[in-house]
Design an enzyme around this catalytic site. Structure first.
Site: not given
Length: 598
Positions: A91, A197, A228, A270
């Site tokens: 990531d 994304c 997030y 993704e």
């Protein structure tokens, strides 16, 4: 020659949608449409928001990501720390590419406000990198340097940077871009490749955060989830979508199609990224991943009306009956099956539906216990025997009325070809039947009056291998006699068919049964299957089930809980029937993600 029957919605169709759905107490005026499960962070979809339309259009991809083994383990807190470290390393490469893509987009934007917005988003990506660095500091080793870039990460970053550099099909190379508008298009295209994304991570963050218990301070990935699901990250995702909408306003239809293709490609990359994370632990999803075909047999059962379809089949047959009567008012040939005039079937359908609705509601009320009881399969079975008697009486009235006389088999088949099935339904069954290594059987058990309608509906989608268990019209020279060969009329008939199918299986393998349904008629099969999945929002099913001790658990949260129990060794047998627990899915995308995965 134009077909006698060409399906289009009509008052009688709307009426009969209620005969088998509103009469089941479903809560909306069009209960056949399964509501889409939106991200908690997603804005309300409107036709003038490109980013929102694309997010919902490619919902299947977001569900595949949500149900991936990696995300399931992460959400449950059972993910092995070594796997998480490798993910963080990959990531970090992602985020570096994001920061560079934002930088290139900022150079291409010709609007000061857009430049400032892109700059702010770039700073957000760099802040994410800082969070990753904090993980690295906690571990005492630099996993980013230690882990090479894997192929899935490389595919996305190369795709993203190529797009940001103007290497998009149909676009001039960066060195020959003559006008600010041509450069602005690159900024729009780049945002099209980045927006999914951002929205996906915002979606996952909110989904995971909703599952964190207030007392759960020891979740190993709480920091990741809180980042997030935070207001700041949700705002960044929304800002990215707003910017994409703004930059795409002056674009042509062809250019908007390019953005859509880039958006979809990014979503697929993704998915590959999440599924590429190497796990060293068993997972409960996708269900077929741990399925040992040499030892186990996967038995997929499904209802048809309003589980697979958008409109109940009785509405289709009612429409054919009305149109057939209109065509045959004049000059019925001698010897042909005599049927009523065109005015009669419309009135008859109305009377039948009104009587059905009233008696159905009374029947449901009569079988409900005054207070909730503990789940007991035999008790529930006994109660639904009363509903079965009611269904058979209602069907007898239809036969006696004569409204089903004289329907042409070819018209029925044409109607089946035009029948609209729920999004994702055909694709799911195709994936199951085409994968011969699964050792899976698919059975559709339905109240539908005419099995030919079901067979044609699936056949038009390339599905001829499904086993259909339904009632059948009786025909004389391709015209229905008005009689029906009854096979499945009631909840008791359905569970009998379910049991008989499993009983007929050879004993060389263990059966893992999954039943997918939407109504009270499916309830016995749902609770007896190893895994019962409810689609749609039929409130009578929930009402009856709840009073008899059945629990309805949203599918993803239920899987997260099971994955945690499985990892802790608290669930020696993962799936077993008659547990009194049913899983609710908002669409076939959820079912696909759980059972099949990528």
């Amino acid at each position: 020659m134009r077909s006698l029957f060409y399906y289009s919605p009509s008052p009688i169709t709307t009426l009969f949608q209620l005969v088998r759905s509103h009469l089941r107490f479903c809560s909306t005026t069009n209960p056949m449409v399964i509501p889409q499960k939106s991200s908690p962070a997603a804005v309300i979809p409107t036709e003038d928001r490109l980013a929102t339309r694309l997010w919902f259009k490619f919902r299947r991809e977001s569900m595949l990501s949500l149900y991936s083994p990696f995300t399931l383990c992460l959400a449950s807190g059972s993910l092995k720390i070594d796997t998480f470290r490798r993910y963080i390393a990959q990531d970090a490469h992602f985020l570096k590419a994001f920061a560079r893509a934002y930088e290139l987009s900022e150079d291409c934007a010709d609007d000061d406000d857009a430049k400032l917005a892109i700059s702010a988003l770039r700073k957000g990506a760099l802040e994410e990198l800082k969070m990753h660095n904090s993980f690295v500091q906690e571990w005492g080793s630099d996993c980013v340097k230690e882990c090479p870039v894997n192929s899935a990460t490389l595919k996305y970053t190369e795709f993203l940077l190529a797009t940001a550099s103007g290497k998009v099909e149909g676009l001039k190379s960066p060195g020959t871009l003559a006008t600010p508008f041509e450069k602005t298009k690159i900024a729009a295209y780049t945002l099209g490749a980045m927006t999914p994304c951002m929205r996906l991570y915002a979606f996952l963050g909110k989904e995971f955060q909703a599952l964190l218990e207030s007392s759960e301070h020891d979740h190993p990935y709480k920091k990741w989830i809180e980042n997030y699901s935070s207001e700041s990250f949700q705002a960044s995702a929304l800002q990215t979508e707003d910017l994409l909408d703004k930059l795409s306003v002056p674009l042509t239809g062809e250019e908007l199609n390019i953005i859509e293709k880039l958006y979809h490609q990014a979503m697929k990359l993704e998915i590959e990224f999440f599924y590429s994370q190497p796990l060293t632990q068993p997972t409960i999803a996708p269900l077929t991943k741990e399925h040992a075909s040499e030892q186990d047999r996967l038995m997929i059962f499904s209802d048809f009306d309003l589980t697979c379809t958008v409109v109940d089949s009785s509405a289709i047959l009612a429409e054919i009956a009305i149109v057939t009567a209109q065509k045959s008012d004049q000059n019925q040939p001698a010897g042909q099956i005599i049927r009523m005039s065109s005015a009669e079937p419309r009135n008859t359908w109305g009377q039948l539906s009104t009587q059905y609705t009233e008696e159905y509601e009374h029947c449901i009320e009569s079988i409900l216990p005054s207070e909730k009881v503990e789940f007991n399969y035999e008790t529930l079975h006994k109660a639904l025997e009363q509903l079965s008697d009611f269904e058979k009486r209602a069907n007898s009235r239809v036969i006696v009325s004569g409204v089903l006389k004289g329907l042409n088999l070819e018209d029925i088949k044409r109607a089946g070809e035009r029948m609209i099935l729920q999004d994702g339904c055909i694709n799911f069954f195709q994936k199951i039947t085409q994968n011969k290594s699964l050792n899976a059987n698919v059975h559709v058990i339905s109240y539908c009056w005419c099995g030919d309608l079901i067979r044609t509906a699936f056949s038009s989608g390339g599905l001829d291998a499904l086993n259909i268990h339904a009632n059948e019209f009786s025909f004389a020279e391709s015209l229905s006699t008005g009689e029906i060969v009854w096979k499945v009329q009631s909840p008791i008939d359905k569970i009998q068919a379910f049991d008989d199918i499993l009983q007929d299986c050879s004993n060389d393998r263990k059966n893992l049964s999954v039943y997918i349904g939407d109504s009270v008629g499916d309830l016995l099969c749902l609770v007896k299957a190893d895994i019962g999945i409810v689609v749609g929002s039929c409130s009578s099913l929930r009402r009856v089930g709840s009073q008899y001790g059945v629990s309805f658990v949203p599918l993803f949260p239920g899987l997260v809980k099971k994955q945690k129990e499985f990892a802790e060794g608290r669930s020696p047998r993962i799936w077993k029937g008659q547990s009194g627990i049913l899983y609710t899915a908002s669409s076939w995308d959820d079912i696909h993600g759980f059972i099949l995965g990528l």
